[in-house]
Motif scaffolding. Structure first.
Motif, PDB file in Angstrom:
ATOM      1  N   UNK A   1       0.631  -1.155  -0.071  1.00  0.00           N
ATOM      2  CA  UNK A   1       0.001   0.085   0.117  1.00  0.00           C
ATOM      3  C   UNK A   1       0.816   1.229  -0.025  1.00  0.00           C
ATOM      4  N   UNK A   2       1.880   1.224   0.778  1.00  0.00           N
ATOM      5  CA  UNK A   2       2.632   2.487   0.899  1.00  0.00           C
ATOM      6  C   UNK A   2       3.989   2.638  -0.128  1.00  0.00           C
TER       7      UNK A   2
ATOM      8  N   UNK B   1      -3.864   4.003   5.238  1.00  0.00           N
ATOM      9  CA  UNK B   1      -4.802   5.400   4.571  1.00  0.00           C
ATOM     10  C   UNK B   1      -4.309   6.628   5.386  1.00  0.00           C
ATOM     11  N   UNK B   2      -4.224   6.414   6.927  1.00  0.00           N
ATOM     12  CA  UNK B   2      -4.007   7.594   7.574  1.00  0.00           C
ATOM     13  C   UNK B   2      -2.649   7.948   7.349  1.00  0.00           C
ATOM     14  N   UNK B   3      -1.526   7.218   7.065  1.00  0.00           N
ATOM     15  CA  UNK B   3      -0.279   7.784   6.850  1.00  0.00           C
ATOM     16  C   UNK B   3      -0.182   8.261   5.317  1.00  0.00           C
ATOM     17  N   UNK B   4      -0.861   7.917   4.326  1.00  0.00           N
ATOM     18  CA  UNK B   4      -0.967   8.439   3.306  1.00  0.00           C
ATOM     19  C   UNK B   4      -1.831   9.531   2.729  1.00  0.00           C
ATOM     20  N   UNK B   5      -3.035   9.665   3.664  1.00  0.00           N
ATOM     21  CA  UNK B   5      -3.854  10.559   3.284  1.00  0.00           C
ATOM     22  C   UNK B   5      -3.291  11.859   2.979  1.00  0.00           C
ATOM     23  N   UNK B   6      -2.452  12.804   3.694  1.00  0.00           N
ATOM     24  CA  UNK B   6      -1.820  13.961   3.482  1.00  0.00           C
ATOM     25  C   UNK B   6      -1.028  14.018   1.907  1.00  0.00           C
ATOM     26  N   UNK B   7      -0.234  12.968   1.920  1.00  0.00           N
ATOM     27  CA  UNK B   7       0.624  13.011   0.831  1.00  0.00           C
ATOM     28  C   UNK B   7      -0.138  12.723  -0.574  1.00  0.00           C
ATOM     29  N   UNK B   8      -1.097  12.140  -0.747  1.00  0.00           N
ATOM     30  CA  UNK B   8      -1.736  11.540  -1.676  1.00  0.00           C
ATOM     31  C   UNK B   8      -3.128  12.234  -2.201  1.00  0.00           C
TER      32      UNK B   8
ATOM     33  N   UNK C   1      -3.918  -5.212 -19.707  1.00  0.00           N
ATOM     34  CA  UNK C   1      -2.667  -5.902 -20.255  1.00  0.00           C
ATOM     35  C   UNK C   1      -1.319  -5.644 -19.554  1.00  0.00           C
ATOM     36  N   UNK C   2      -0.272  -6.337 -20.065  1.00  0.00           N
ATOM     37  CA  UNK C   2       1.033  -5.971 -19.390  1.00  0.00           C
ATOM     38  C   UNK C   2       1.407  -4.627 -19.699  1.00  0.00           C
ATOM     39  N   UNK C   3       1.975  -4.079 -18.622  1.00  0.00           N
ATOM     40  CA  UNK C   3       2.473  -2.784 -18.693  1.00  0.00           C
ATOM     41  C   UNK C   3       3.549  -2.664 -17.905  1.00  0.00           C
ATOM     42  N   UNK C   4       4.328  -1.541 -18.223  1.00  0.00           N
ATOM     43  CA  UNK C   4       5.893  -1.513 -17.615  1.00  0.00           C
ATOM     44  C   UNK C   4       5.530  -1.365 -15.989  1.00  0.00           C
ATOM     45  N   UNK C   5       6.329  -2.170 -15.255  1.00  0.00           N
ATOM     46  CA  UNK C   5       6.301  -2.233 -14.007  1.00  0.00           C
ATOM     47  C   UNK C   5       6.204  -0.829 -13.301  1.00  0.00           C
ATOM     48  N   UNK C   6       7.182   0.025 -13.454  1.00  0.00           N
ATOM     49  CA  UNK C   6       7.344   1.281 -12.864  1.00  0.00           C
ATOM     50  C   UNK C   6       6.075   2.092 -13.198  1.00  0.00           C
ATOM     51  N   UNK C   7       5.639   2.106 -14.381  1.00  0.00           N
ATOM     52  CA  UNK C   7       4.189   2.811 -14.701  1.00  0.00           C
ATOM     53  C   UNK C   7       3.161   2.115 -13.916  1.00  0.00           C
ATOM     54  N   UNK C   8       2.778   0.778 -13.834  1.00  0.00           N
ATOM     55  CA  UNK C   8       1.819   0.253 -13.013  1.00  0.00           C
ATOM     56  C   UNK C   8       1.998   0.703 -11.490  1.00  0.00           C
ATOM     57  N   UNK C   9       3.331   0.565 -11.191  1.00  0.00           N
ATOM     58  CA  UNK C   9       3.305   0.886  -9.612  1.00  0.00           C
ATOM     59  C   UNK C   9       3.177   2.262  -9.271  1.00  0.00           C
ATOM     60  N   UNK C  10       3.421   3.186 -10.380  1.00  0.00           N
ATOM     61  CA  UNK C  10       2.932   4.685  -9.984  1.00  0.00           C
ATOM     62  C   UNK C  10       1.252   4.827 -10.322  1.00  0.00           C
ATOM     63  N   UNK C  11       1.019   4.057 -11.056  1.00  0.00           N
ATOM     64  CA  UNK C  11      -0.406   4.003 -11.414  1.00  0.00           C
ATOM     65  C   UNK C  11      -1.261   3.642 -10.096  1.00  0.00           C
ATOM     66  N   UNK C  12      -0.766   2.515  -9.577  1.00  0.00           N
ATOM     67  CA  UNK C  12      -1.264   2.152  -8.391  1.00  0.00           C
ATOM     68  C   UNK C  12      -1.393   3.069  -7.167  1.00  0.00           C
ATOM     69  N   UNK C  13      -0.093   3.702  -7.234  1.00  0.00           N
ATOM     70  CA  UNK C  13       0.064   4.538  -6.093  1.00  0.00           C
ATOM     71  C   UNK C  13      -1.009   5.597  -6.132  1.00  0.00           C
TER      72      UNK C  13
ATOM     73  N   UNK D   1      -6.331  -0.611  -2.197  1.00  0.00           N
ATOM     74  CA  UNK D   1      -6.428  -1.706  -1.151  1.00  0.00           C
ATOM     75  C   UNK D   1      -7.127  -2.876  -1.817  1.00  0.00           C
ATOM     76  N   UNK D   2      -8.228  -2.783  -2.881  1.00  0.00           N
ATOM     77  CA  UNK D   2      -8.748  -3.628  -3.257  1.00  0.00           C
ATOM     78  C   UNK D   2      -7.919  -4.738  -4.320  1.00  0.00           C
ATOM     79  N   UNK D   3      -7.012  -3.802  -4.964  1.00  0.00           N
ATOM     80  CA  UNK D   3      -6.155  -4.465  -5.796  1.00  0.00           C
ATOM     81  C   UNK D   3      -5.075  -5.280  -5.004  1.00  0.00           C
ATOM     82  N   UNK D   4      -4.765  -4.459  -3.986  1.00  0.00           N
ATOM     83  CA  UNK D   4      -3.542  -5.183  -3.096  1.00  0.00           C
ATOM     84  C   UNK D   4      -4.006  -6.523  -2.544  1.00  0.00           C
ATOM     85  N   UNK D   5      -5.193  -6.484  -1.949  1.00  0.00           N
ATOM     86  CA  UNK D   5      -5.815  -7.523  -1.209  1.00  0.00           C
ATOM     87  C   UNK D   5      -5.818  -8.880  -2.293  1.00  0.00           C
ATOM     88  N   UNK D   6      -6.482  -8.348  -3.475  1.00  0.00           N
ATOM     89  CA  UNK D   6      -6.492  -9.464  -4.609  1.00  0.00           C
ATOM     90  C   UNK D   6      -5.587  -9.886  -5.089  1.00  0.00           C
TER      91      UNK D   6
END
Lengths: 367, 171
Positions: free
Chosen positions: B35-36, B79-86, B103-115, B123-128
């Motif tokens: 998550x973080x 969520x509390x820790x990230x609330x201000x930053x995001x 589909x497949x995407x670059x890992x860094x792009x995906x990571x940024x997109x998830x962030x 949370x839903x994607x991380x849990x799943x």
């Protein structure tokens, strides 16, 4: 893209959590470094207050139904007299190590001094087990048997000859949900005989309680669902469904009446009434320890603020007839309360608290 | 999902609680890290979550599964820790349901997109897809039904595609 392929890419994009085991160990260790509420900025103050208040959620000391009727305020002064030369059995938990260590002994009410009892050993007495790693530890001292037992006083039969304990099957390793069933066992302390009494494929919600009318058990379906209350015949193992105990309704009324958001239940007193803590909400809110009477009536044991001059900071109560005993979590005081005698403090010494890592727990009446 | 003995610790000390909750800490840390995306922040989160769990353990009903209960605490801490930053990059608006995983995407792009996703979607994607929970288990962590958990994953995937449209153009 197939879901499994996306899962693999998703995991690869986020990466593995580094130093997982070390991080988990540091989190566990952090539990021992909890500073006082005033120093923390993270959790809400009320939450931290609660953390301190709930160190002893679970209670001790039900010695079976008593003569008092629920709601009665009549108390015999004679039974409330402090037995000045008695000793209170205490189990000391040392949580400085990763695996807590237990020692047991007595606190003399006359001197306040804790003295360890080397006889507090398990021997061959069986004990409740849910985990593979569970080990024998003293949980109660029986005043009739004059022995340390690996169960709480509420699990001892009214005639003090036997106790009930539970065995989960299979024993959990902590690495997965292996739960299948739980079996009540009865161990006869006088003969050393042990037998399985009753098996449930639901989970037990709390330790069983042995009363004159049978062994009381609360179960929950493993997958979630309604609570069920049972009374088990200790002779035959026959199980009968029973209604929820009256103390549950009293508790619910008290929670509604006083709008308790942050509360702790310490079990019941000798009359079967719930002993509660209203921990308040917000900084400096008073903490009220009380016995819940009928119709929401509150019989206050102590009302004060954390850190005040009274320094009433307890984690649980032991029922001793009409009396309630408690020990300060910093091992500096023993408290005696009765409806007629009020609250009385006795000094305690001989247990070093080590900033709260070592805590005393009373496990039986004054003997 | 990792599970431990359902009954809360009987002993009245934090040491026993530590032993009891220890099997959940690693999984909680994985959730916090996903998550973080920061080891120090994840460690802070799991340590605070452990303290919060101890403080709130009376709320765990005896017999109930403590794993989703603890995961919920960890997720809330994240969520509390990230609330201000995001907060500034969160985007509103409804998106259609019913898409396939991207589909497949670059890992860094995906990571940024998830962030950049809102907390509930991330949370839903991380849990799943990171902790491999079933929809039933996800629902227990998020306090919703399994059907709602599934729908939330779908919405999160739609949102993810909206975040990185160029990489997901063939989805």
């Amino acid at each position: 893209m197939h879901e499994d392929e996306f899962r693999a890419r998703f995991h690869a994009a986020l990466g593995d959590a580094p130093d997982e085991q070390a991080a988990a160990q540091r989190a566990a260790a952090a539990l021992h470094r909890q500073p006082p509420p005033e120093e923390r900025e993270g959790p809400p103050r009320a939450m931290v207050l609660m953390a301190v208040a709930v160190t002893g959620l679970v209670l001790v000391g039900l010695l079976g139904p008593r003569l008092l009727r629920a709601g009665s305020r009549a108390t015999s002064p004679a039974t409330a007299v402090v037995p000045a030369d008695c000793r209170l059995p205490v189990v000391v938990t040392d949580a400085r190590a990763l695996v807590p260590q237990y020692s047991a002994g007595f606190v003399s009410l006359a001197t306040g001094r804790f003295v360890g009892d080397p006889s507090a050993q398990g021997g061959s007495m069986p004990f409740s087990r849910r985990y593979v790693r569970d080990q024998w530890s003293p949980q109660g001292y029986d005043p009739v048997l004059k022995r340390w037992l690996p169960v709480r006083p509420s699990q001892v039969s009214p005639d003090h000859r036997a106790y009930v304990y539970i065995l989960a099957s299979p024993l959990a390793t902590g690495k997965g949900g292996e739960f299948d069933s739980t079996t009540l066992h009865v161990y006869d302390v006088t003969t050393g005989r042990d037998h399985a009494l009753w098996t449930s494929h639901d989970q037990l919600g709390a330790d069983p309680t042995w009363r004159p009318d049978g062994i009381h058990v609360q179960t929950y379906p493993a997958g979630g669902g309604q609570d069920t209350y049972w009374t088990i015949d200790p002779a035959t193992g026959a199980a009968a469904r029973t209604a929820a105990p009256a103390s549950a309704a009293v508790l619910a009324t008290a929670m509604r009446t006083y709008r308790i958001d942050m509360g702790v239940e310490f079990g019941t007193d000798g009359a079967g009434r719930p002993i509660l803590l209203d921990a308040g909400s917000g900084a400096g809110a008073p903490q009220v320890y009380f016995v819940g009477g009928p119709n929401g009536r509150r019989i206050v044991i102590h009302s004060g603020r954390r850190g005040d001059a009274v320094d009433f900071e307890v984690d649980g109560f032991v029922v001793d007839g009409e009396r309630l005993w408690a020990a300060n979590r910093d091992a500096t005081a023993i408290w005696l309360w009765s409806a007629t005698g009020g609250l009385k403090r006795f000094p305690m010494s001989g247990v070093a608290s080590f900033d709260g890592s070592v805590t005393p727990r009373l496990v039986g009446p004054c003997v | 999902m990792t599970t431990i003995a359902a009954a809360p610790p009987d002993a009245a000390d934090i040491g026993s609680f530590e032993v009891w909750i220890e099997p959940l800490l690693a999984a909680g840390y994985r959730l916090a890290y996903a998550m973080l995306q920061s080891q120090p922040e994840a460690e802070d989160a799991i340590q605070d979550a452990a303290l919060r769990a101890w403080a709130a353990r009376h709320r765990l009903r005896p017999g109930s599964d403590p794993a989703p209960w603890f995961m919920t605490i960890v997720a809330n801490q994240c969520r509390q820790q990230r609330r201000s930053r995001w907060w500034s990059v969160l985007k509103g608006g409804d998106v259609p349901e019913g898409v396939q995983p991207p589909p497949a995407i670059d890992g860094a792009d995906l990571r940024r997109a998830v962030a950049r996703l809102p907390h509930r979607h991330r949370l839903a994607l991380v849990l799943r897809y990171y902790l491999d929970l079933s929809f039933e288990e996800m629902g227990r962590v998020q306090g919703i039904s399994a059907v709602a958990a599934k729908a939330r994953v779908h919405r999160a995937l739609v949102r993810l595609r909206a975040e990185v449209p160029e990489e997901l153009s063939d989805a």
